[in-house]
Write a protein that holds these residues in place. Structure first.
Motif, PDB file in Angstrom:
ATOM      1  N   THR A 386       0.849  -1.207   0.000  1.00  0.00           N
ATOM      2  CA  THR A 386       0.000   0.000   0.000  1.00  0.00           C
ATOM      3  C   THR A 386       0.873   1.241   0.000  1.00  0.00           C
ATOM      4  N   GLY A 409      10.122  -5.458  -7.369  1.00  0.00           N
ATOM      5  CA  GLY A 409       9.046  -5.578  -6.388  1.00  0.00           C
ATOM      6  C   GLY A 409       9.260  -6.643  -5.337  1.00  0.00           C
ATOM      7  N   ASP A 436       3.781  -4.220   7.233  1.00  0.00           N
ATOM      8  CA  ASP A 436       4.185  -5.235   8.218  1.00  0.00           C
ATOM      9  C   ASP A 436       4.644  -6.519   7.522  1.00  0.00           C
ATOM     10  N   GLY A 437       3.984  -6.891   6.433  1.00  0.00           N
ATOM     11  CA  GLY A 437       4.375  -8.127   5.742  1.00  0.00           C
ATOM     12  C   GLY A 437       5.768  -8.045   5.171  1.00  0.00           C
ATOM     13  N   ALA A 438       6.068  -6.976   4.481  1.00  0.00           N
ATOM     14  CA  ALA A 438       7.401  -6.812   3.874  1.00  0.00           C
ATOM     15  C   ALA A 438       8.463  -6.726   4.960  1.00  0.00           C
ATOM     16  N   GLY A 465      -1.494  -7.579   7.751  1.00  0.00           N
ATOM     17  CA  GLY A 465      -1.437  -8.561   6.664  1.00  0.00           C
ATOM     18  C   GLY A 465      -1.053  -7.976   5.327  1.00  0.00           C
TER      19      GLY A 465
HETATM   20  C1  TPU Z   1      10.000 -11.685  -2.078  1.00  0.00           C
HETATM   21  C2  TPU Z   1       8.530 -11.483  -2.357  1.00  0.00           C
HETATM   22  N1  TPU Z   1       7.668 -12.461  -2.006  1.00  0.00           N
HETATM   23  C3  TPU Z   1       6.336 -12.314  -2.239  1.00  0.00           C
HETATM   24  C4  TPU Z   1       5.851 -11.197  -2.865  1.00  0.00           C
HETATM   25  C5  TPU Z   1       4.369 -11.022  -3.131  1.00  0.00           C
HETATM   26  N2  TPU Z   1       3.860  -9.911  -2.314  1.00  0.00           N
HETATM   27  N3  TPU Z   1       3.789  -8.654  -2.723  1.00  0.00           N
HETATM   28  N4  TPU Z   1       3.264  -7.912  -1.726  1.00  0.00           N
HETATM   29  C6  TPU Z   1       3.028  -8.715  -0.685  1.00  0.00           C
HETATM   30  C7  TPU Z   1       2.410  -8.298   0.632  1.00  0.00           C
HETATM   31  C8  TPU Z   1       2.974  -7.041   1.165  1.00  0.00           C
HETATM   32  O1  TPU Z   1       2.323  -6.851   2.438  1.00  0.00           O
HETATM   33  P1  TPU Z   1       2.726  -5.628   3.360  1.00  0.00           P
HETATM   34  O2  TPU Z   1       4.168  -5.436   3.352  1.00  0.00           O
HETATM   35  O3  TPU Z   1       2.098  -5.836   4.666  1.00  0.00           O
HETATM   36  O4  TPU Z   1       2.121  -4.389   2.611  1.00  0.00           O
HETATM   37  P2  TPU Z   1       0.612  -3.840   2.584  1.00  0.00           P
HETATM   38  O5  TPU Z   1       0.138  -3.981   1.190  1.00  0.00           O
HETATM   39  O6  TPU Z   1       0.742  -2.410   3.007  1.00  0.00           O
HETATM   40  O7  TPU Z   1      -0.189  -4.620   3.560  1.00  0.00           O
HETATM   41  C9  TPU Z   1       3.413  -9.992  -1.027  1.00  0.00           C
HETATM   42  C10 TPU Z   1       3.346 -11.204  -0.195  1.00  0.00           C
HETATM   43  C11 TPU Z   1       6.791 -10.197  -3.251  1.00  0.00           C
HETATM   44  N5  TPU Z   1       6.388  -9.063  -3.910  1.00  0.00           N
HETATM   45  N6  TPU Z   1       8.120 -10.364  -2.968  1.00  0.00           N
END
Ligand code: TPU
Length: 558
Positions: A386, A409, A436-438, A465
């Motif tokens: 986001t 990405g 939080d996920g990243a 999440g």
């Molecule tokens: C190394 C890697 N593994 C999986 C992904 C796929 N992916 N892209 N965005 C995400 C989720 C990001 O979640 P958050 O950091 O919490 O960000 P928000 O969108 O703010 O919740 C994933 C799991 C990715 N972009 N890079």
């Protein structure tokens, strides 16, 4: 002490402007690390792991122009290669240097540790060749200077990563000293015939067009052509839009600036401007699936002039053999000046009204407060998630830099990259916006921000999440285990650090946390922002819908 292969490498890295290089120790690179330490012009900076080391170098290259990461064979280098793939995708000259097996072991049938267990060790450089613009293996001292120079020269010229592996017994081998560093910056002269023809074709293409728009792409920076783009915008008096991945690569206070062109997810009016123009000059764009919002926003046809780092396509012809910068500069000279028609209507980013201080913190209020912090000397690193959509709505003062990784990405990139950027540009206000996920992938690099006293302000968006993934396609796999993110700082301080961990669940708490962060110059301040899981930029929902549709296209009969 005699001059060695390791000293040759160190001197070249220092000569191209590196004041730091990043490293993770391993027995294949220890002697090399010692040799690099003999060069007082560079500081050796350590990372928690090799993926983070590669990303820290990538972030350093964004601040400093180039970077180097030193790792051990296989178990280190193969992790780092993920970050090198990112540097390739993002057009950044990062030199990955790997320790390697003793030169005497090749061809002996010896099975070595940190390898796949066979007797051939060339698999690593073969992998590296797929992710770099140049790759060399040093197994003798005599050829070391030419190989080192080739790798560095090519990385700088192509603005792409390069790879060097050095046998562990070669770093201390006697070596000649390097000649003038100017040889590393040499690049081919432009082909004047082709350049003239491209300019003539462009002027013919421009003649009948009255509504011309510049569309700035994310490779303009790597092509070192930002100034030429401004000169062209001034000459043509035209509107200028930027693609999402290029936000910040054109000054937003420029009178012709008209926002981010990102289809339905971009700034209001930018889409109409580009899609009703009778001439779109695309400057070093990357029209990938995310940038075109699932292939729904991709200017094409005879109204488009494509000016790429390696050539120009206009009026049904392709021209090459000259750099983008010299083409744009010459065009800015030769194009007939036009009245600044585009400057009748200015561009004003959407304004967010301040929330009630004690109301639950919203994504809008968080963005409003972060946006208010941006100064001309701010570098804001924004993670995949986001955060991409949050920063698109922020007005950047001229000089402010936005660091994005929208081609590769890799979630988690932003934490080490912000650390590397802070090491490369400590004079700038360094801020990081990460979900939080990243954060959970590379969180430990905040400990290095504590170790090296980097006052990075980390806005940790705890929306419980993978919200960006949910916007594309939801499911149980987008839920994650919550952490006490602010509490991590105590762990990383381990008693002697100066990191600060704060929580913000209201606008007032965020304001107080920001004030504390600005005052904390001795280390990072992590502000854990509590945001509702469903509270995200509306543009993300729109974008996610189109990307999901693009992903779901049924197989076409071939
Ligand atoms: C190394 C890697 N593994 C999986 C992904 C796929 N992916 N892209 N965005 C995400 C989720 C990001 O979640 P958050 O950091 O919490 O960000 P928000 O969108 O703010 O919740 C994933 C799991 C990715 N972009 N890079």
């Amino acid at each position: 002490m005699s001059f060695t292969v390791g000293m040759y490498l160190a001197e070249r890295l220092a000569q191209i402007g590196l004041k730091h290089h990043f490293a993770v120790a391993g027995d294949y690179n220890l002697a090399l690390l010692d040799q690099l330490l003999t060069n007082s012009a560079m500081r050796q900076v350590y990372c928690c792991n090799e993926l983070n080391c590669g990303f820290a170098a990538e972030g350093y290259a964004r601040a400093n122009g180039a970077a180097a990461a030193v790792v051990t064979f296989s178990v280190g280098a193969i992790s780092a290669l993920n970050a090198i793939g990112g540097a390739y995708a993002e057009n950044l000259p990062v030199i990955l240097i790997s320790g390697a097996p003793n030169s005497n072991d090749h061809g002996t049938g010896h099975i070595l540790h940190h390898t796949t267990g066979g007797t051939e060790y060339s698999y690593q450089i073969e992998m590296a060749r797929r992710l770099t613009c140049a790759a060399e293996s040093i197994t003798d001292a005599a050829s070391a200077p030419a190989k080192i120079d080739h790798v560095i020269r090519t990385a700088l010229r192509e603005s792409k990563p390069a790879y060097l592996e050095i046998a562990c017994n070669l770093a201390t081998a006697a070596c000649v000293r390097p000649g003038p560093v100017s040889s590393l910056f040499s690049s081919p002269e432009p082909d004047e015939t082709s350049l003239r023809a491209a300019l003539d074709a462009t002027l013919d293409w421009l003649k009948p067009r009255e509504r011309v728009v510049l569309l700035v792409g994310s490779r303009l920076r790597a092509a070192r052509s930002a100034e030429a783009a401004i000169a062209l915008a001034d000459r043509l008096g035209c509107a200028v839009t930027v693609m999402a991945a290029a936000k910040g690569d054109f000054p937003e206070q420029h009178p012709g600036f008209r926002g981010v062109y990102w289809g339905e997810a971009g700034d209001p009016g930018a889409r109409e401007l580009v899609e009703t123009a009778d001439g779109v000059i695309c400057l070093a764009p990357v029209f990938n699936d995310y940038a075109t919002v699932g292939w729904t926003a991709w200017p094409k046809g005879e109204t488009v002039l494509l000016a790429d780092p390696d050539g120009v396509t206009v009026g049904g012809m392709a021209f090459g053999g000259f750099g983008l910068g010299c083409f744009l500069a010459e065009l800015a000279e030769r194009a007939p000046p036009r009245p600044a028609t585009a400057r009748e209507t200015g561009f004003s980013p959407s304004r967010i009204a301040p929330a009630a201080p004690d109301a639950p913190l919203t994504n809008d209020e968080m963005c409003r407060q972060i946006g208010a912090l941006l100064t001309p000397d701010t570098t804001l690193t924004a993670e995949t998630g986001t955060a991409w959509f949050d920063v698109m709505g922020m007005a950047l003062p001229n000089g402010a830099r936005l660091e994005l990784e929208m081609q590769w990405g890799h979630i988690g990139w932003s934490v080490p990259a912000a650390f590397g950027n802070a090491m490369g540009a400590p004079e700038r206000r360094q801020m990081l916006l990460v979900g939080d996920g990243a954060f959970q992938l590379t969180a430990q690099e905040v400990a290095q921000m504590v170790r090296y006293a980097c006052p990075v302000i980390v806005f940790l968006v705890n929306n419980r999440g993978y919200v960006i993934e949910s916007a594309i396609h939801d499911g149980p796999y987008n839920a994650i285990k919550n952490w006490d993110y602010a509490g991590l700082i105590d762990v990383f301080n381990a008693g002697e650090g100066h990191g600060l961990g704060l929580r913000a669940a209201t606008g007032a708490e965020l304001e107080a946390a920001i004030a504390a962060a600005l005052a904390n110059r001795k280390g990072p301040t992590l502000i854990e922002c509590a945001i509702a899981h469903t509270d995200c930029a509306r543009s993300l929902v729109t974008w996610g819908r189109h990307v999901a549709a693009a992903n779901a296209r049924p197989p076409q009969p071939r």
